[in-house]
Write a protein that holds these residues in place. Sequence first.
Motif, PDB file in Angstrom:
ATOM      1  N   MET A 108       0.819  -1.192   0.000  1.00  0.00           N
ATOM      2  CA  MET A 108       0.000   0.000   0.000  1.00  0.00           C
ATOM      3  C   MET A 108       0.865   1.260   0.000  1.00  0.00           C
ATOM      4  N   GLU A 109       2.043   1.184   0.628  1.00  0.00           N
ATOM      5  CA  GLU A 109       2.919   2.350   0.680  1.00  0.00           C
ATOM      6  C   GLU A 109       3.404   2.755  -0.698  1.00  0.00           C
ATOM      7  N   ILE A 110       3.625   1.788  -1.572  1.00  0.00           N
ATOM      8  CA  ILE A 110       4.097   2.119  -2.929  1.00  0.00           C
ATOM      9  C   ILE A 110       3.023   2.907  -3.671  1.00  0.00           C
ATOM     10  N   LEU A 111       1.769   2.607  -3.416  1.00  0.00           N
ATOM     11  CA  LEU A 111       0.674   3.345  -4.050  1.00  0.00           C
ATOM     12  C   LEU A 111       0.685   4.803  -3.589  1.00  0.00           C
ATOM     13  N   TRP A 112       0.870   5.039  -2.298  1.00  0.00           N
ATOM     14  CA  TRP A 112       0.950   6.411  -1.786  1.00  0.00           C
ATOM     15  C   TRP A 112       2.157   7.129  -2.346  1.00  0.00           C
ATOM     16  N   PHE A 113       3.287   6.409  -2.459  1.00  0.00           N
ATOM     17  CA  PHE A 113       4.501   7.004  -3.016  1.00  0.00           C
ATOM     18  C   PHE A 113       4.260   7.447  -4.457  1.00  0.00           C
ATOM     19  N   LEU A 114       3.556   6.635  -5.231  1.00  0.00           N
ATOM     20  CA  LEU A 114       3.257   6.985  -6.621  1.00  0.00           C
ATOM     21  C   LEU A 114       2.274   8.153  -6.708  1.00  0.00           C
ATOM     22  N   ILE A 115       1.297   8.177  -5.820  1.00  0.00           N
ATOM     23  CA  ILE A 115       0.332   9.278  -5.811  1.00  0.00           C
ATOM     24  C   ILE A 115       1.028  10.581  -5.426  1.00  0.00           C
ATOM     25  N   VAL A 116       1.883  10.536  -4.408  1.00  0.00           N
ATOM     26  CA  VAL A 116       2.648  11.724  -4.018  1.00  0.00           C
ATOM     27  C   VAL A 116       3.542  12.157  -5.171  1.00  0.00           C
ATOM     28  N   GLY A 117       4.171  11.189  -5.854  1.00  0.00           N
ATOM     29  CA  GLY A 117       5.012  11.499  -7.008  1.00  0.00           C
ATOM     30  C   GLY A 117       4.234  12.166  -8.125  1.00  0.00           C
ATOM     31  N   GLY A 175       5.031  15.895  -9.188  1.00  0.00           N
ATOM     32  CA  GLY A 175       5.460  16.126 -10.566  1.00  0.00           C
ATOM     33  C   GLY A 175       4.586  17.152 -11.258  1.00  0.00           C
ATOM     34  N   TRP A 176       3.287  17.066 -11.043  1.00  0.00           N
ATOM     35  CA  TRP A 176       2.372  18.038 -11.642  1.00  0.00           C
ATOM     36  C   TRP A 176       2.615  19.436 -11.073  1.00  0.00           C
ATOM     37  N   LEU A 177       2.739  19.522  -9.733  1.00  0.00           N
ATOM     38  CA  LEU A 177       3.004  20.823  -9.111  1.00  0.00           C
ATOM     39  C   LEU A 177       4.327  21.407  -9.587  1.00  0.00           C
ATOM     40  N   ALA A 178       5.347  20.568  -9.679  1.00  0.00           N
ATOM     41  CA  ALA A 178       6.665  21.048 -10.117  1.00  0.00           C
ATOM     42  C   ALA A 178       6.617  21.545 -11.550  1.00  0.00           C
ATOM     43  N   SER A 179       5.894  20.856 -12.412  1.00  0.00           N
ATOM     44  CA  SER A 179       5.811  21.303 -13.803  1.00  0.00           C
ATOM     45  C   SER A 179       5.063  22.633 -13.906  1.00  0.00           C
ATOM     46  N   MET A 180       4.107  22.869 -13.017  1.00  0.00           N
ATOM     47  CA  MET A 180       3.404  24.148 -13.002  1.00  0.00           C
ATOM     48  C   MET A 180       4.295  25.253 -12.420  1.00  0.00           C
ATOM     49  N   MET A 238       4.578  11.603 -13.059  1.00  0.00           N
ATOM     50  CA  MET A 238       4.808  10.633 -12.001  1.00  0.00           C
ATOM     51  C   MET A 238       6.304  10.314 -11.872  1.00  0.00           C
ATOM     52  N   VAL A 239       6.970  10.133 -13.009  1.00  0.00           N
ATOM     53  CA  VAL A 239       8.402   9.836 -12.986  1.00  0.00           C
ATOM     54  C   VAL A 239       9.184  11.019 -12.405  1.00  0.00           C
ATOM     55  N   VAL A 240       8.876  12.226 -12.875  1.00  0.00           N
ATOM     56  CA  VAL A 240       9.547  13.417 -12.358  1.00  0.00           C
ATOM     57  C   VAL A 240       9.274  13.567 -10.858  1.00  0.00           C
ATOM     58  N   GLY A 241       8.066  13.321 -10.438  1.00  0.00           N
ATOM     59  CA  GLY A 241       7.716  13.437  -9.022  1.00  0.00           C
ATOM     60  C   GLY A 241       8.397  12.398  -8.151  1.00  0.00           C
ATOM     61  N   VAL A 242       8.449  11.169  -8.611  1.00  0.00           N
ATOM     62  CA  VAL A 242       9.100  10.108  -7.839  1.00  0.00           C
ATOM     63  C   VAL A 242      10.606  10.370  -7.747  1.00  0.00           C
ATOM     64  N   ALA A 285       9.705  20.084  -4.121  1.00  0.00           N
ATOM     65  CA  ALA A 285      10.974  20.823  -4.128  1.00  0.00           C
ATOM     66  C   ALA A 285      12.037  20.054  -4.911  1.00  0.00           C
ATOM     67  N   GLY A 286      12.131  18.756  -4.672  1.00  0.00           N
ATOM     68  CA  GLY A 286      13.093  17.941  -5.406  1.00  0.00           C
ATOM     69  C   GLY A 286      12.786  17.876  -6.887  1.00  0.00           C
ATOM     70  N   ALA A 287      11.506  17.808  -7.231  1.00  0.00           N
ATOM     71  CA  ALA A 287      11.121  17.743  -8.639  1.00  0.00           C
ATOM     72  C   ALA A 287      11.411  19.058  -9.355  1.00  0.00           C
ATOM     73  N   VAL A 288      11.203  20.197  -8.690  1.00  0.00           N
ATOM     74  CA  VAL A 288      11.531  21.487  -9.299  1.00  0.00           C
ATOM     75  C   VAL A 288      13.034  21.571  -9.551  1.00  0.00           C
ATOM     76  N   ILE A 289      13.828  21.157  -8.581  1.00  0.00           N
ATOM     77  CA  ILE A 289      15.282  21.151  -8.757  1.00  0.00           C
ATOM     78  C   ILE A 289      15.661  20.243  -9.919  1.00  0.00           C
ATOM     79  N   LEU A 290      15.050  19.081  -9.996  1.00  0.00           N
ATOM     80  CA  LEU A 290      15.327  18.142 -11.086  1.00  0.00           C
ATOM     81  C   LEU A 290      14.985  18.747 -12.443  1.00  0.00           C
TER      82      LEU A 290
END
Length: 81
Positions: free
Chosen positions: A1-10, A14-19, A32-36, A66-71
């Motif tokens: 179940m934790e992997i599902l939350w990790f993917l949802i957070v990712g 990722g969407w927030l970082a792209s915006m 999702m890839v950028v977010g993870v 924050a990490g995704a924006v840096i990426l």
Amino acid sequence: MEILWFLIVGLVAGWLASMLAKGGGYGLLGDMVVGVLGALLGGFLFSTLGGAVDGGLLGSIVVATAGAVILIVVLRVIKRV
């Protein structure tokens, strides 16, 4: 179940970082890839620099974003060169 939350957070991060980075978004899978990857990068950077965000789901999204924006910024600089 934790992997599902990790993917949802990712996905959210990722969407927030792209915006925030004024990108057009990378699609569902790309965000999702950028977010993870951003979550991994953000977690590493926050722990290395001594910062800690202990806010549960919201804190995880903040660190991942924050990490995704840096990426995204680093990838744009590399792409420009």
